[in-house]
Design a protein around this motif. Structure first.
Motif, PDB file in Angstrom:
ATOM      1  N   GLY A  71      -8.974   3.222  -5.529  1.00  0.00           N
ATOM      2  CA  GLY A  71      -8.377   2.270  -4.596  1.00  0.00           C
ATOM      3  C   GLY A  71      -7.159   1.545  -5.143  1.00  0.00           C
ATOM      4  O   GLY A  71      -6.726   1.756  -6.273  1.00  0.00           O
ATOM      5  N   GLU A  72      -6.605   0.705  -4.263  1.00  0.00           N
ATOM      6  CA  GLU A  72      -5.375  -0.036  -4.573  1.00  0.00           C
ATOM      7  C   GLU A  72      -5.727  -1.461  -4.999  1.00  0.00           C
ATOM      8  O   GLU A  72      -6.570  -2.106  -4.377  1.00  0.00           O
ATOM      9  CB  GLU A  72      -4.485  -0.102  -3.315  1.00  0.00           C
ATOM     10  CG  GLU A  72      -4.158   1.255  -2.696  1.00  0.00           C
ATOM     11  CD  GLU A  72      -3.077   2.024  -3.445  1.00  0.00           C
ATOM     12  OE1 GLU A  72      -2.421   1.435  -4.329  1.00  0.00           O
ATOM     13  OE2 GLU A  72      -2.905   3.214  -3.142  1.00  0.00           O
ATOM     14  N   MET A  73      -5.066  -1.932  -6.057  1.00  0.00           N
ATOM     15  CA  MET A  73      -5.313  -3.299  -6.549  1.00  0.00           C
ATOM     16  C   MET A  73      -4.337  -4.284  -5.922  1.00  0.00           C
ATOM     17  O   MET A  73      -3.142  -4.049  -5.892  1.00  0.00           O
ATOM     18  CB  MET A  73      -5.155  -3.339  -8.072  1.00  0.00           C
ATOM     19  CG  MET A  73      -5.303  -4.748  -8.654  1.00  0.00           C
ATOM     20  SD  MET A  73      -4.739  -4.865 -10.371  1.00  0.00           S
ATOM     21  CE  MET A  73      -5.944  -3.857 -11.210  1.00  0.00           C
ATOM     22  N   THR A 150      -0.527   1.141   5.776  1.00  0.00           N
ATOM     23  CA  THR A 150      -0.812   1.196   4.338  1.00  0.00           C
ATOM     24  C   THR A 150      -1.577   2.480   4.018  1.00  0.00           C
ATOM     25  O   THR A 150      -1.996   3.210   4.915  1.00  0.00           O
ATOM     26  CB  THR A 150      -1.680  -0.004   3.896  1.00  0.00           C
ATOM     27  OG1 THR A 150      -2.931   0.094   4.566  1.00  0.00           O
ATOM     28  CG2 THR A 150      -1.030  -1.335   4.181  1.00  0.00           C
ATOM     29  N   ARG A 151      -1.798   2.691   2.728  1.00  0.00           N
ATOM     30  CA  ARG A 151      -2.663   3.787   2.308  1.00  0.00           C
ATOM     31  C   ARG A 151      -3.514   3.310   1.123  1.00  0.00           C
ATOM     32  O   ARG A 151      -3.198   2.297   0.476  1.00  0.00           O
ATOM     33  CB  ARG A 151      -1.831   5.011   1.877  1.00  0.00           C
ATOM     34  CG  ARG A 151      -1.092   4.815   0.555  1.00  0.00           C
ATOM     35  CD  ARG A 151      -1.728   5.576  -0.584  1.00  0.00           C
ATOM     36  NE  ARG A 151      -1.270   5.126  -1.876  1.00  0.00           N
ATOM     37  CZ  ARG A 151      -0.186   5.594  -2.496  1.00  0.00           C
ATOM     38  NH1 ARG A 151       0.577   6.502  -1.959  1.00  0.00           N
ATOM     39  NH2 ARG A 151       0.124   5.119  -3.690  1.00  0.00           N
ATOM     40  N   SER A 152      -4.588   4.051   0.884  1.00  0.00           N
ATOM     41  CA  SER A 152      -5.326   3.858  -0.352  1.00  0.00           C
ATOM     42  C   SER A 152      -5.586   5.232  -0.945  1.00  0.00           C
ATOM     43  O   SER A 152      -5.136   6.249  -0.394  1.00  0.00           O
ATOM     44  CB  SER A 152      -6.635   3.109  -0.101  1.00  0.00           C
ATOM     45  OG  SER A 152      -7.263   2.839  -1.340  1.00  0.00           O
ATOM     46  N   TYR A 199      11.308  -0.811  -5.122  1.00  0.00           N
ATOM     47  CA  TYR A 199      10.264  -1.695  -4.597  1.00  0.00           C
ATOM     48  C   TYR A 199       8.900  -1.020  -4.536  1.00  0.00           C
ATOM     49  O   TYR A 199       8.789   0.128  -4.111  1.00  0.00           O
ATOM     50  CB  TYR A 199      10.662  -2.190  -3.201  1.00  0.00           C
ATOM     51  CG  TYR A 199      11.918  -3.015  -3.244  1.00  0.00           C
ATOM     52  CD1 TYR A 199      11.873  -4.370  -3.516  1.00  0.00           C
ATOM     53  CD2 TYR A 199      13.173  -2.418  -3.057  1.00  0.00           C
ATOM     54  CE1 TYR A 199      13.030  -5.134  -3.581  1.00  0.00           C
ATOM     55  CE2 TYR A 199      14.336  -3.168  -3.129  1.00  0.00           C
ATOM     56  CZ  TYR A 199      14.253  -4.526  -3.389  1.00  0.00           C
ATOM     57  OH  TYR A 199      15.404  -5.263  -3.469  1.00  0.00           O
ATOM     58  N   HIS A 200       7.880  -1.745  -4.945  1.00  0.00           N
ATOM     59  CA  HIS A 200       6.495  -1.265  -4.886  1.00  0.00           C
ATOM     60  C   HIS A 200       5.642  -2.461  -4.454  1.00  0.00           C
ATOM     61  O   HIS A 200       5.440  -3.393  -5.228  1.00  0.00           O
ATOM     62  CB  HIS A 200       6.070  -0.744  -6.262  1.00  0.00           C
ATOM     63  CG  HIS A 200       4.687  -0.168  -6.288  1.00  0.00           C
ATOM     64  ND1 HIS A 200       4.100   0.285  -7.445  1.00  0.00           N
ATOM     65  CD2 HIS A 200       3.768   0.032  -5.308  1.00  0.00           C
ATOM     66  CE1 HIS A 200       2.887   0.743  -7.168  1.00  0.00           C
ATOM     67  NE2 HIS A 200       2.658   0.585  -5.886  1.00  0.00           N
ATOM     68  N   LEU A 201       5.180  -2.415  -3.182  1.00  0.00           N
ATOM     69  CA  LEU A 201       4.456  -3.556  -2.620  1.00  0.00           C
ATOM     70  C   LEU A 201       3.072  -3.152  -2.122  1.00  0.00           C
ATOM     71  O   LEU A 201       2.889  -2.057  -1.591  1.00  0.00           O
ATOM     72  CB  LEU A 201       5.236  -4.160  -1.446  1.00  0.00           C
ATOM     73  CG  LEU A 201       6.647  -4.680  -1.736  1.00  0.00           C
ATOM     74  CD1 LEU A 201       7.277  -5.208  -0.449  1.00  0.00           C
ATOM     75  CD2 LEU A 201       6.646  -5.763  -2.801  1.00  0.00           C
ATOM     76  N   HIS A 202       2.122  -4.053  -2.292  1.00  0.00           N
ATOM     77  CA  HIS A 202       0.787  -3.914  -1.714  1.00  0.00           C
ATOM     78  C   HIS A 202       0.591  -5.041  -0.705  1.00  0.00           C
ATOM     79  O   HIS A 202       1.369  -6.003  -0.680  1.00  0.00           O
ATOM     80  CB  HIS A 202      -0.287  -3.954  -2.801  1.00  0.00           C
ATOM     81  CG  HIS A 202      -0.317  -2.704  -3.634  1.00  0.00           C
ATOM     82  ND1 HIS A 202      -1.278  -2.451  -4.589  1.00  0.00           N
ATOM     83  CD2 HIS A 202       0.516  -1.618  -3.665  1.00  0.00           C
ATOM     84  CE1 HIS A 202      -1.044  -1.279  -5.159  1.00  0.00           C
ATOM     85  NE2 HIS A 202       0.041  -0.755  -4.629  1.00  0.00           N
ATOM     86  N   PHE A 203      -0.458  -4.905   0.129  1.00  0.00           N
ATOM     87  CA  PHE A 203      -0.681  -5.882   1.205  1.00  0.00           C
ATOM     88  C   PHE A 203      -2.136  -6.300   1.245  1.00  0.00           C
ATOM     89  O   PHE A 203      -3.033  -5.506   0.952  1.00  0.00           O
ATOM     90  CB  PHE A 203      -0.307  -5.253   2.559  1.00  0.00           C
ATOM     91  CG  PHE A 203      -0.488  -6.172   3.740  1.00  0.00           C
ATOM     92  CD1 PHE A 203       0.463  -7.144   4.039  1.00  0.00           C
ATOM     93  CD2 PHE A 203      -1.615  -6.069   4.554  1.00  0.00           C
ATOM     94  CE1 PHE A 203       0.293  -7.997   5.126  1.00  0.00           C
ATOM     95  CE2 PHE A 203      -1.793  -6.917   5.641  1.00  0.00           C
ATOM     96  CZ  PHE A 203      -0.827  -7.876   5.926  1.00  0.00           C
ATOM     97  N   GLY A 212      -3.781  -2.558   1.204  1.00  0.00           N
ATOM     98  CA  GLY A 212      -3.423  -1.268   0.613  1.00  0.00           C
ATOM     99  C   GLY A 212      -1.984  -1.221   0.127  1.00  0.00           C
ATOM    100  O   GLY A 212      -1.273  -2.235   0.107  1.00  0.00           O
ATOM    101  N   HIS A 213      -1.584  -0.012  -0.271  1.00  0.00           N
ATOM    102  CA  HIS A 213      -0.217   0.277  -0.733  1.00  0.00           C
ATOM    103  C   HIS A 213       0.667   0.380   0.516  1.00  0.00           C
ATOM    104  O   HIS A 213       0.375   1.165   1.426  1.00  0.00           O
ATOM    105  CB  HIS A 213      -0.260   1.594  -1.514  1.00  0.00           C
ATOM    106  CG  HIS A 213       1.063   2.151  -1.890  1.00  0.00           C
ATOM    107  ND1 HIS A 213       1.592   2.029  -3.156  1.00  0.00           N
ATOM    108  CD2 HIS A 213       1.971   2.864  -1.173  1.00  0.00           C
ATOM    109  CE1 HIS A 213       2.767   2.650  -3.203  1.00  0.00           C
ATOM    110  NE2 HIS A 213       3.022   3.162  -2.014  1.00  0.00           N
ATOM    111  N   VAL A 214       1.733  -0.397   0.561  1.00  0.00           N
ATOM    112  CA  VAL A 214       2.528  -0.530   1.792  1.00  0.00           C
ATOM    113  C   VAL A 214       3.429   0.685   2.014  1.00  0.00           C
ATOM    114  O   VAL A 214       4.210   1.069   1.127  1.00  0.00           O
ATOM    115  CB  VAL A 214       3.372  -1.820   1.744  1.00  0.00           C
ATOM    116  CG1 VAL A 214       4.284  -1.908   2.956  1.00  0.00           C
ATOM    117  CG2 VAL A 214       2.464  -3.039   1.660  1.00  0.00           C
TER     118      VAL A 214
HETATM  119 ZN   LIG Z   1       0.842   1.097  -4.902  1.00  0.00          ZN
END
Ligand SMILES: [Zn+2]
Length: 261
Positions: A71-73, A150-152, A199-203, A212-214
């Protein structure tokens, strides 16, 4: 006379000690701390090496993944959230390990109001606001999103596949309207191979039901906060998977596929 001199030296010593402690505090708050490299993660080095409780020594804000790519942190306001491949958000134990994470103590210098922006438009806006593309920036945007995608990634079993193959089958999620927080980093171009350039963003949503990963979003209104950071510290794993990984290749094309934005 002797007494006077002693007092003078005591005063100088005190100033020196204050100066030293001040510098240490500054160092701690101004660094991006990273566990492992993005290319190691790309090649399938997914065994966690650093506990979440270790990460709290180095920050209260950040993104990454979990042991076995589970999963995404999202590390927000000192609290860890785990967005698993089922789309649900969990609170991982402090003893959980990470194979890849980027953290800092978030101390934004500047805030801006946001209205009616997509992900590409937000990137362009930040590009125009930051003084140079050659530094690190921690980024947080709180707001209302008319839609967000988003994705995981699901937990993997050994032998671990490459990240590009995992990402090809990644579960994606969409919702909106929703209130929540985008958080992550801008990395300079020279960080290629170690972290994500750009850019690397999570939500994470305010109601903790979505994250998840945006990949994409439309933001209707919000506030952007930017923290410029001039120091970077890389923590290399010392397990056999990392020691034996072939990290000689250029994985930037695969990374673009994996990032997906
Ligand atoms: Zn990510």
């Amino acid at each position: 006379m002797i007494r006077f001199e002693f007092r003078k030296y005591l005063f100088v010593l005190l100033i020196f000690l204050l100066g030293c402690s001040g510098e240490k505090e500054e160092e701690k708050s101004q660094a991006v701390i990273q566990v492992s490299t993005i290319d190691a993660l790309m090649t399938g080095v997914y065994d966690g090496i650093t506990t979440l409780s270790d990460l709290t020594e180095w920050g209260n804000f950040g993104i990454g993944t979990f042991n076995a790519l589970n999963g995404e942190m999202v590390f927000f306001d000192g609290v860890f959230y785990q967005v698993k491949a089922d789309g649900k958000i969990y609170r991982p134990a402090d003893t959980t390990k990470t194979p890849f994470a980027t953290v800092t103590f978030f101390e934004p210098e500047s805030r801006y109001n946001l209205a009616g922006l997509s992900f590409p438009e937000l990137k362009l806006m930040i590009d125009s606001l930051i003084p140079s593309a050659n530094l690190f920036y921690a980024i947080h945007a709180k707001g209302t999103f008319t839609s967000i995608k988003t994705r995981s990634v699901p937990a993997q079993e050994k032998p671990y596949p490459q990240l590009v193959d995992v990402a090809a089958k990644q579960p994606e999620f969409e919702t909106g309207p929703v209130r929540g927080n985008l958080l992550g980093f801008y990395g300079p171009p020279f960080v290629s191979g170690m972290n994500v350039p750009g850019y690397h963003l999570h939500f994470i949503s305010d109601d903790l039901q979505f994250g998840g990963h945006v990949l994409e979003f439309e933001l209707s209104e919000g506030v952007l906060a930017i923290d410029q950071i001039n120091q970077f510290r890389l923590i290399c794993p010392d397990d056999d998977d990392f020691l034996d990984a072939d990290l000689t290749g250029d994985m930037s094309e695969e990374l673009e596929e994996v990032e997906g934005n």
